[in-house]
Structures are given as C-alpha cells and as structure tokens.
Design an enzyme around this catalytic site. Structure first.
Site, PDB file in Angstrom:
ATOM      1  N   CYS A  39     -11.829 -13.140  -7.737  1.00 13.69           N
ATOM      2  CA  CYS A  39     -12.864 -12.141  -7.475  1.00 13.69           C
ATOM      3  C   CYS A  39     -13.191 -11.256  -8.663  1.00 13.69           C
ATOM      4  O   CYS A  39     -14.364 -10.976  -8.938  1.00 13.69           O
ATOM      5  CB  CYS A  39     -12.495 -11.295  -6.265  1.00 13.69           C
ATOM      6  SG  CYS A  39     -11.112 -10.150  -6.484  1.00 13.69           S
TER       7      CYS A  39
ATOM      8  N   HIS B 240      -9.472  -6.321  -3.418  1.00 11.76           N
ATOM      9  CA  HIS B 240     -10.650  -7.172  -3.594  1.00 11.76           C
ATOM     10  C   HIS B 240     -11.778  -6.387  -4.251  1.00 11.76           C
ATOM     11  O   HIS B 240     -11.959  -5.197  -3.983  1.00 11.76           O
ATOM     12  CB  HIS B 240     -11.122  -7.739  -2.252  1.00 11.76           C
ATOM     13  CG  HIS B 240     -12.346  -8.592  -2.371  1.00 11.76           C
ATOM     14  ND1 HIS B 240     -12.365  -9.759  -3.119  1.00 11.76           N
ATOM     15  CD2 HIS B 240     -13.602  -8.441  -1.879  1.00 11.76           C
ATOM     16  CE1 HIS B 240     -13.565 -10.294  -3.056  1.00 11.76           C
ATOM     17  NE2 HIS B 240     -14.342  -9.516  -2.321  1.00 11.76           N
TER      18      HIS B 240
ATOM     19  N   ASP C  53     -21.369 -10.222  -3.341  1.00 11.98           N
ATOM     20  CA  ASP C  53     -19.983 -10.624  -3.578  1.00 11.98           C
ATOM     21  C   ASP C  53     -19.947 -12.133  -3.808  1.00 11.98           C
ATOM     22  O   ASP C  53     -20.071 -12.914  -2.868  1.00 11.98           O
ATOM     23  CB  ASP C  53     -19.123 -10.247  -2.375  1.00 11.98           C
ATOM     24  CG  ASP C  53     -17.641 -10.495  -2.596  1.00 11.98           C
ATOM     25  OD1 ASP C  53     -17.277 -11.060  -3.647  1.00 11.98           O
ATOM     26  OD2 ASP C  53     -16.852 -10.114  -1.712  1.00 11.98           O
TER      27      ASP C  53
END
Length: 289
Positions: free
Chosen positions: A76, A115, A132
């Site tokens: 991420c 995250h 995202d």
C-alpha cells in the site's frame, strides 16, 4: 504529504505507458477514475521485499524504478505514494490518510492504523474522493468513491459504500464497506446471502510522508507482521482476481467461480509469479512456502 523527490515528465510518460493509458491527462474526476482502475489492473500488489527482510523505499525515484520501469509491484505505501505523486503532477490535491484494516475484526480499536489511503480533490469540484490503489484484498476499491456517507457506489463490478461508526475521538470515523456476494452453501440447503463487510476505518486526519516511513518500516520488518513472513501477491484484471497467499493460489472469476490449489514448491511459485502476476523475483530471493 511531501514526497522524497518528485516525478519528472519522463517518469510520468513511463507511468502512463506502464498502466496502458495514453489518453488525456487532466485533473478531473473522469481522469481520476480511469487512471485509478488502470493502475490497479497494470501493477500487482506484492510484498516480496518484506519477505526478503527489506523495507521498501518510498522515494520517488525508487518507486519509478521498481513499480513503473521494473517488472515489480508493491504494497500500500508504495502504490499509494506513487499514485499520489502522479495525481499531484496532474493538478489534483491529495491528502494522505491512515486507516485501520478491520476485515474480520470484532472491535475496530484492536487494529492499528497501518494502511495508507488517499483523499483526492479535483480543481473546481467541491466533492472529495476516497482513492486507494494499494489495498491488497478482494474488497478493495477499483475506482475512487465520493466521500459521501450511506450511498452505494458500483465500480468495475464491485459494490462499496462509506458509513460512519461511533468512536472516542473528536473526528468522524469513516468505514469503507464492500458487498460480499452470495455464496454457495457448504452443508446447508440454501445459499449464504451476501452482506456488507467492513474493510478499513479512517478519519480525515492528514498523514505525512514521515508517518508512512515509520509505519512502512514497522510493517516490513516486524517478525510478527504477516507481510514479513510469507508472499502475499494480488493481481486484478477485467475478468479475474488472482491471489497468492503463501503457497495457496486462488483465482476468482468475474462470474464468482473460485478455484484454489497449492503450489508445489519454490520453483513453481517463481514461475507463477512470472507468468501469472508479471513479477520478476530478484535474484537471491528465498520464497518461503
């Protein structure tokens, strides 16, 4: 959220070749959606560096070398740092966010904020979007969604919504939910109905590049982190979702058909990563089963 370095025009050209999108580069919602989806379908999610015992670099030049010019992916922090830099170069305003991954959690507070997600604003548009491209899960966004509570959004075959949840802090807690499809029963006579499933929870507190550097190092090097112990690799195309978790390969087709199998050893794992995920595993890497 300043980056370590900036992207050059050549870097942007290479990025758009990598994601297969030669079209117009404007700071509008249509471009945001198109680039978001193209990025996810072109660049795999992978944690090979943490498995090798290395924290991935979040410097712009290193992200371009690895995810754009190399046959690699990332997790991420890499994906969303790269994506944020591209969006800023196009003229979007981008704020980094920190989220708690709450898939399967009974209490959101039991999960740390590990995250990275993005809040994106286009010039002249009052509506901000949650973007995202780095959530390595079947419930991930394929397209950005407006920061609007309660409404359902459908993008590239997936269903999502944002809701508010109670918590102790002064800021509103947002929760991204994905709709899980109806499943065939294992023992019972009727299918298991679908349901909304929480994916991650976040506030709109801005996170800076220095925050992600610390979290990135912790997640990559902590021996208790799932990302440091076994390969976790994901690739999304228009007709399937492919997931390698350790030695288990799961393919989910667009019609909901799921097939699973165990890979037989490191040689087969390398072959699958190369042929199915488009990843060139660095020399000297040992892939645990």
């Amino acid at each position: 959220m300043p980056e370590t370095g900036q992207f050059t025009p050549d870097d942007l050209d290479a990025y758009f070749r990598r994601i297969g999108r030669p079209g117009a580069r404007r700071a509008d919602v249509e471009t945001l959606r198109d680039v978001h989806l193209a990025h996810i379908r072109a660049i795999p999610f992978e944690n090979i560096d943490p498995v090798r015992g290395t924290a991935p670099s979040l410097a712009a030049a290193d992200l371009i070398a690895k995810l754009v010019r190399g046959r690699r992916g990332g997790y991420c922090y890499e994906h969303n740092t790269l994506f944020a830099g591209v969006l800023r170069a196009l003229g979007f305003r981008v704020t980094g966010l920190g989220a708690r991954v709450v898939v399967g959690a009974e209490r959101f507070e039991d999960r740390p904020r590990t995250h990275m997600a993005l809040l994106v604003e286009a010039p002249g548009d009052p509506q901000p979007y949650l973007a995202d491209v780095g959530f390595g899960a079947p419930g991930a966004l394929l397209e950005p969604v407006p920061l609007t509570p309660g409404a359902e959004f459908r993008g590239a075959g997936r269903r999502h919504r944002l809701v508010h949840a109670p918590h102790r802090g002064p800021l509103k807690l947002w929760v991204l939910e994905a709709y899980g499809p109806e499943k065939e029963p294992e023992d019972g006579p009727a299918p298991v109905p679908g349901a909304w499933q929480a994916q991650y929870a976040f506030t709109l507190e801005p996170f800076e590049h220095a925050d992600y550097e610390v979290i990135n190092w912790h997640v990559a090097t902590n021996p208790r982190s799932p990302f440091s112990r076994r390969p976790y690799v994901q690739r999304v195309t228009s007709d399937r979702h492919l997931l390698l978790d350790g030695s288990r390969l799961t393919e989910t087709r667009a019609d909901g058909t799921v097939t699973e199998r165990e890979l037989t050893g490191e040689a087969e794992t390398r072959r699958v990563l190369d042929e199915e995920f488009g990843i060139a595993v660095p020399e000297g890497t040992t892939l645990p089963a």
